[in-house]
Design an enzyme around this catalytic site. Sequence first.
Site, short mmCIF file in Angstrom:
data_model
loop_
_atom_site.label_atom_id
_atom_site.label_comp_id
_atom_site.label_asym_id
_atom_site.label_seq_id
_atom_site.Cartn_x
_atom_site.Cartn_y
_atom_site.Cartn_z
N GLY A 158 46.73 0.72 -0.84
CA GLY A 158 45.23 0.51 -0.74
C GLY A 158 45.02 -0.71 0.19
N ARG A 159 45.72 -1.84 0.15
CA ARG A 159 45.51 -3.00 0.81
C ARG A 159 46.64 -3.67 1.41
NH1 ARG A 159 44.76 -7.74 -3.80
NH2 ARG A 159 46.53 -7.07 -5.42
N LYS A 190 49.78 -7.99 3.23
CA LYS A 190 48.96 -7.56 1.89
C LYS A 190 47.51 -8.15 1.88
CE LYS A 190 49.57 -6.72 -3.11
NZ LYS A 190 50.60 -6.61 -4.38
N ARG A 222 58.96 3.67 -3.41
CA ARG A 222 58.39 3.19 -4.84
C ARG A 222 58.92 4.71 -5.72
NH1 ARG A 222 53.68 -0.25 -4.72
NH2 ARG A 222 53.44 -0.83 -2.31
N ASP A 235 54.38 3.31 -9.78
CA ASP A 235 54.07 3.23 -8.20
C ASP A 235 54.31 1.68 -7.83
OD1 ASP A 235 51.67 3.03 -10.07
OD2 ASP A 235 50.78 1.83 -8.34
N ASN A 236 54.60 0.84 -8.85
CA ASN A 236 55.00 -0.56 -8.73
C ASN A 236 56.77 -0.81 -9.07
OD1 ASN A 236 52.66 -1.18 -8.34
ND2 ASN A 236 52.15 -1.85 -10.50
N ASP A 287 55.44 -5.74 -6.19
CA ASP A 287 53.87 -5.71 -6.48
C ASP A 287 53.48 -6.32 -7.56
OD1 ASP A 287 52.97 -4.09 -4.41
OD2 ASP A 287 52.56 -2.41 -5.61
#
Length: 497
Positions: free
Chosen positions: A83-84, A103, A173, A244-245, A254
């Site tokens: 997302g970023r 990032k 991930r 997801d991390n 992350d």
Amino acid sequence: MRFKQDFFEQLDGFYSQVYPQPISNPHWLGWSEDAAQLIGLSQPNDELLMQLSANHAAPGASYYAQVYSGHQFGGYTPRLGDGRSIILGEAIGPHDAWDVALKGGGPTPYSRMGDGRAVMRSAVREFLVSEALAALNVPTTRALAVIGSDLPVWRESQETAAITVRLAKSHIRFGHFEYFSYTQQGDKTQLTQLVDFTIQQHFPHLTTDKAGYVQWFNEVVAATAKMIAHWQSVGFAHGVMNTDNMSIIGDSFDFGPFSFLDTFKEDFICNHSDHEGRYAFGQQPGIGFWNLQRLAQALTPLIDSDDLINALNQYQRHLVDQYLQLMGQKMGLPSFEYNQQQVDKKHLDAAQAEQQKQDLALIGEFTTMLEKNQLDYTNSLRQFGQLDPTSTQSSLRDDMQDTVKYDEWFAAYQLRVGKLADINQWQQARNAVNPKYILRNYLAQEAIIAIEEQGDNTKLEQLYQLLRQPFAEQPDMQDFAKRPPDWGQGLIMSCSS
């Protein structure tokens, strides 16, 4: 930078191509000399600054955001994605290739109504922790640089945007496998493609067949367990261990509301959004296993359940072996039981298993004393470098309120350590593995405040240089090893920090 584009070229449909949006008035806030060497760079320059701030295109870059899903605080979110963070490609270094990602590079199709930006404080913290963990020999992604700007962004209040330039051996991930397992309605094509790519890129000694898949998952379990054992040994709390991390190669990944322990607390929570303590420091080993179970579930179309369960059943052994190896070095326990030959064995004999049990109890009693006496974790372990196991007198004992309990523990500890041939050499070995300096949250906060209020990154640079050599005495930097002031004890961070 010279790029190759294996992920971009071989995994069409696993990402969206998206170009980063530039930040205004970019300027270097931090630069990692050590990370730069990994991709063959030396000193920062103006053109590189313009490329990494998205004001100029980087030659050879593809620019894309990956799609994945994940379990967040225990609940499954079917579609997440970068997302970023926008990946440029894999920069070719002297020894390895490293993904380069911006990032905070702006919105992507996965931003979910967000602005895709990172605020300066979060970018600085990610830069520092990436390089601090690397210097502590903890498996981790890296940070090449942090770039500031005058671009306003809104969180709880107006702040300025920044970009962390992340380097990762892989951005794949656990959540990638969940996404392509659960969204394909029984079609294994993309899941198989992803597993094959992961093995070829990051586990090239394995085959891309059924036997190779089984061995691959076993190695993922081992790598994850060893990473978390490193976290527990250095007192690192990640804060947001969503699937997801979780890196598929076992690198710390992350960073949001992370923290190193100051005063030792087994139930320490560093994330102010973690109201139930799901990701508290002492919960991390169990959450690592839970996350691996979710990964195993996603892999059932390709790997037999019995093989997945057998691999999961080895998680605790890998975790305990690695933790005892690390803590044994820190506390000076004889290490012959935990050499690599023993760590690689699937089973310990009865005597070794009993010794492990006793050592875990010895270590656990020590950390319990730290908690009851509200002692600093890092500073207490550092004192082993001045400890004489043949003497009952020590600065450790002086810190204890219940000296009777300590003396009982120390007597058992003395028996375990045994006779020493050279006390000076033994103490030097302890100082080589017990850091004097860690990234304490209040130190990072002071560096952030100096940038916010004076535009001065001197403290950031000083802190980065300090953390490059965490085990060295650095006589002029003694104040950085002290326990935090009252305001800096146990700082809790938000996900946006």
